[in-house]
Scaffold this motif. Structure first.
Motif, mmCIF file in Angstrom:
data_model
loop_
_atom_site.group_PDB
_atom_site.id
_atom_site.type_symbol
_atom_site.label_atom_id
_atom_site.label_comp_id
_atom_site.label_asym_id
_atom_site.label_seq_id
_atom_site.Cartn_x
_atom_site.Cartn_y
_atom_site.Cartn_z
ATOM 1 N N ALA A 199 17.673 -53.035 -10.265
ATOM 2 C CA ALA A 199 16.613 -53.748 -9.533
ATOM 3 C C ALA A 199 16.698 -53.442 -8.037
ATOM 4 O O ALA A 199 15.672 -53.344 -7.349
ATOM 5 C CB ALA A 199 16.727 -55.249 -9.787
ATOM 6 N N TRP A 200 17.907 -53.290 -7.517
ATOM 7 C CA TRP A 200 18.121 -52.969 -6.093
ATOM 8 C C TRP A 200 17.433 -51.650 -5.747
ATOM 9 O O TRP A 200 16.700 -51.549 -4.752
ATOM 10 C CB TRP A 200 19.631 -52.877 -5.835
ATOM 11 C CG TRP A 200 20.064 -52.585 -4.419
ATOM 12 C CD1 TRP A 200 19.540 -51.655 -3.574
ATOM 13 C CD2 TRP A 200 21.124 -53.222 -3.711
ATOM 14 N NE1 TRP A 200 20.218 -51.647 -2.378
ATOM 15 C CE2 TRP A 200 21.196 -52.606 -2.427
ATOM 16 C CE3 TRP A 200 22.042 -54.224 -4.016
ATOM 17 C CZ2 TRP A 200 22.147 -52.973 -1.469
ATOM 18 C CZ3 TRP A 200 22.979 -54.594 -3.067
ATOM 19 C CH2 TRP A 200 23.021 -53.979 -1.804
ATOM 20 N N ARG A 201 17.686 -50.628 -6.575
ATOM 21 C CA ARG A 201 17.106 -49.304 -6.300
ATOM 22 C C ARG A 201 15.587 -49.357 -6.414
ATOM 23 O O ARG A 201 14.869 -48.732 -5.633
ATOM 24 C CB ARG A 201 17.691 -48.278 -7.268
ATOM 25 C CG ARG A 201 19.200 -48.060 -7.098
ATOM 26 C CD ARG A 201 19.765 -47.043 -8.086
ATOM 27 N NE ARG A 201 21.210 -46.970 -7.984
ATOM 28 C CZ ARG A 201 22.062 -47.512 -8.854
ATOM 29 N NH1 ARG A 201 21.593 -48.173 -9.927
ATOM 30 N NH2 ARG A 201 23.365 -47.403 -8.689
ATOM 31 N N LYS A 202 15.110 -50.112 -7.384
ATOM 32 C CA LYS A 202 13.662 -50.223 -7.593
ATOM 33 C C LYS A 202 12.987 -50.913 -6.406
ATOM 34 O O LYS A 202 11.875 -50.542 -5.997
ATOM 35 C CB LYS A 202 13.393 -51.007 -8.880
ATOM 36 C CG LYS A 202 11.932 -51.057 -9.283
ATOM 37 C CD LYS A 202 11.758 -51.792 -10.607
ATOM 38 C CE LYS A 202 10.291 -51.877 -11.002
ATOM 39 N NZ LYS A 202 10.117 -52.626 -12.287
ATOM 40 N N ALA A 203 13.651 -51.912 -5.824
ATOM 41 C CA ALA A 203 13.084 -52.678 -4.700
ATOM 42 C C ALA A 203 13.363 -52.022 -3.347
ATOM 43 O O ALA A 203 12.906 -52.528 -2.313
ATOM 44 C CB ALA A 203 13.645 -54.096 -4.717
ATOM 45 N N ASN A 204 14.129 -50.928 -3.345
ATOM 46 C CA ASN A 204 14.460 -50.218 -2.092
ATOM 47 C C ASN A 204 15.073 -51.157 -1.045
ATOM 48 O O ASN A 204 14.678 -51.151 0.129
ATOM 49 C CB ASN A 204 13.211 -49.548 -1.503
ATOM 50 C CG ASN A 204 12.706 -48.416 -2.372
ATOM 51 O OD1 ASN A 204 13.503 -47.636 -2.888
ATOM 52 N ND2 ASN A 204 11.400 -48.340 -2.546
ATOM 53 N N VAL A 205 16.052 -51.940 -1.458
ATOM 54 C CA VAL A 205 16.654 -52.922 -0.552
ATOM 55 C C VAL A 205 17.361 -52.250 0.627
ATOM 56 O O VAL A 205 17.266 -52.718 1.762
ATOM 57 C CB VAL A 205 17.636 -53.838 -1.322
ATOM 58 C CG1 VAL A 205 18.383 -54.759 -0.358
ATOM 59 C CG2 VAL A 205 16.884 -54.671 -2.356
#
Length: 451
Positions: free
Chosen positions: A345-351
């Protein structure tokens, strides 16, 4: 005493040195009595206080009879109070500075431990061979195992985190720890974890200096570290008394401290990981967090806004339109130090990209002043799942009055604050929670204490 001190000044101004001497003598008597009470913890007895109060009152009446007018007294007392306030403010700032210095300083015994371990690392090729084997272990990328990451330059503190985590786990052999330290402490950290058994858990130690991708062209923080103004502010002498000393702590600009924002880049094969600070103790099995439903969120964290001041407006500058136009000032803050991260989810949201954006926006320090929490509040906004409060109890490094029942029920207790458990200024009531995970019979630790 305050009134008497004012009359001492007035008496001297009127050249009445005998009265000034008498008043000063009685003031010293008061101070000695109060000092004694403060040291013994016992209240001042009436039979001790009454003679001093009577004699001091008599001298004050004497001063009034000499017609030191009330207007003069008020002016003198005002200046006296102002001087006392200035001294109190200076003392408070100095106390904070000294507390900060003490918190940043590593005890001599831990320095000695590092030296002993570094000697082992350099003299024993078998340790380096064992390290090479660990680096190639498939367990480091196995998403069927439970992965934890710790970024620290403190060997003993990191050891307590690992030891307490495996001691509290139902299946310690399924745990994998990813430790990142700096070049100075890399050998010592390797030697310690390769020479000690942690119930079969896998432990990897990496050197941040070998992260060549983490450079000024990629990371705004690295770029700031190379900036002379930033370096002079954080690493120079405390010159501006108006700047809160803890805001000048170099740790807040430490690359190792900000490495938590690069977890997906450091571990590209992993899907979930628990991040642990080095100043905490784990008391219960943390593996159930890996099966917790984060409802699509990136970060699982305990919220801290049960206390009114732990809200966004306390950490961020809402007078700036960049902040006020995008965030709710009453939004609840959360704890950074024990977090479950969904890296997919972190990579998907570009945190990490969001973190870079906010670091660039705050290049002049106008959006927030210190730490990793403010940029995290911005980067993980709307992406944080609240955890039960018992997963993470904070304050053991500054709060003397935490409820024992809360501590006992906590999965993790966090010594955030200046009173770290490895320092002499640690809060004695909480120190045993940390000490129990140190093997004091270890020959190196015994040598370091006696040395």
């Amino acid at each position: 005493m305050t009134l008497a001190k004012a009359y001492v000044v007035i008496a001297k101004e009127h050249n009445n040195l005998h009265l000034a001497w008498q008043l000063s003598k009685k003031i010293r008597g008061c101070q000695l009595l109060l000092s004694k009470a403060a040291m013994t913890g016992e209240p001042v007895a009436q039979e001790e206080a009454e003679p001093i109060i009577k004699s001091l009152s008599s001298l004050i009446f004497k001063a009034q009879d000499i017609h030191y007018d009330i207007a003069t007294t008020i002016v003198t007392m005002k200046s006296h109070v102002q001087a006392l306030e200035e001294r109190a403010n200076a003392a408070t700032i100095q106390s904070t500075v000294f507390g900060q210095v003490a918190a940043e300083a590593l005890p001599k015994s831990l320095h000695y431990l590092n030296i002993k371990l570094m000697t082992d690392w350099l003299k024993k090729p078998s340790l380096q061979e064992l390290s090479d084997e660990t680096k190639n272990s498939p367990r480091l990328m196995d998403n069927n195992l439970y992965h934890f990451c710790i970024f620290s330059d403190n060997v003993l503190a990191t050891s307590v985190v690992v030891n307490s985590t495996v001691s509290s786990a139902d299946h310690p052999k399924q745990l994998v720890f990813h430790i990142v330290t700096n070049g100075v402490n890399y050998g010592a950290m390797q030697a310690w974890f390769l020479s000690n058994d942690f119930k079969g858990a896998t432990i990897e130690v990496q050197n941040i200096d070998e992260f060549h991708w983490l450079n000024a062209s990629y990371s705004p923080l690295v770029k700031q570290l190379l900036n002379s103004d930033s370096r002079s502010f954080y690493f120079g002498v405390y010159q501006d008394v108006n700047v809160e000393p803890k805001m000048r702590n170099p740790k807040h600009l430490s690359l190792l401290n900000h490495l938590r924002f690069y977890i997906p880049e450091i571990y590209p094969q992993l899907e979930k990981v628990i991040f642990l600070d080095d100043d905490l103790v784990v008391q219960k099995d943390l593996t159930p967090l890996f099966s917790l439903d984060l409802h699509g969120n990136v970060n699982g964290a305990v919220e801290t806004c049960l206390e009114a001041f732990h809200r966004y407006y306390k950490y961020l500058n809402f007078s700036n339109s960049i902040i006020s136009s995008k965030f709710d000032p009453q939004a609840c803050a959360w704890a950074f130090g024990m977090n479950i991260f969904d890296l997919v989810a972190w990579r998907k949201a570009n945190v990490t990209t969001k973190y870079h954006y906010w670091q660039e926006q705050n290049a002049d320090g106008t959006l927030w002043k210190l730490g990793t929490l403010p940029p995290a509040l911005l980067s993980f906004y709307g992406l944080t799942e609240p955890l039960d409060r018992r997963w993470h109890v904070l304050g053991l490094g500054y709060d003397l009055n935490i409820d024992n029942r809360l501590i006992e029920s906590a999965a993790v207790v966090h010594f955030n604050g200046n009173m770290k458990p490895w320092l002499k200024l640690a809060i004695g009531r909480y120190k045993p929670l940390w000490d129990r995970y140190i093997n004091r019979s270890h020959p190196y630790l015994q040598d370091c204490v006696t040395s």
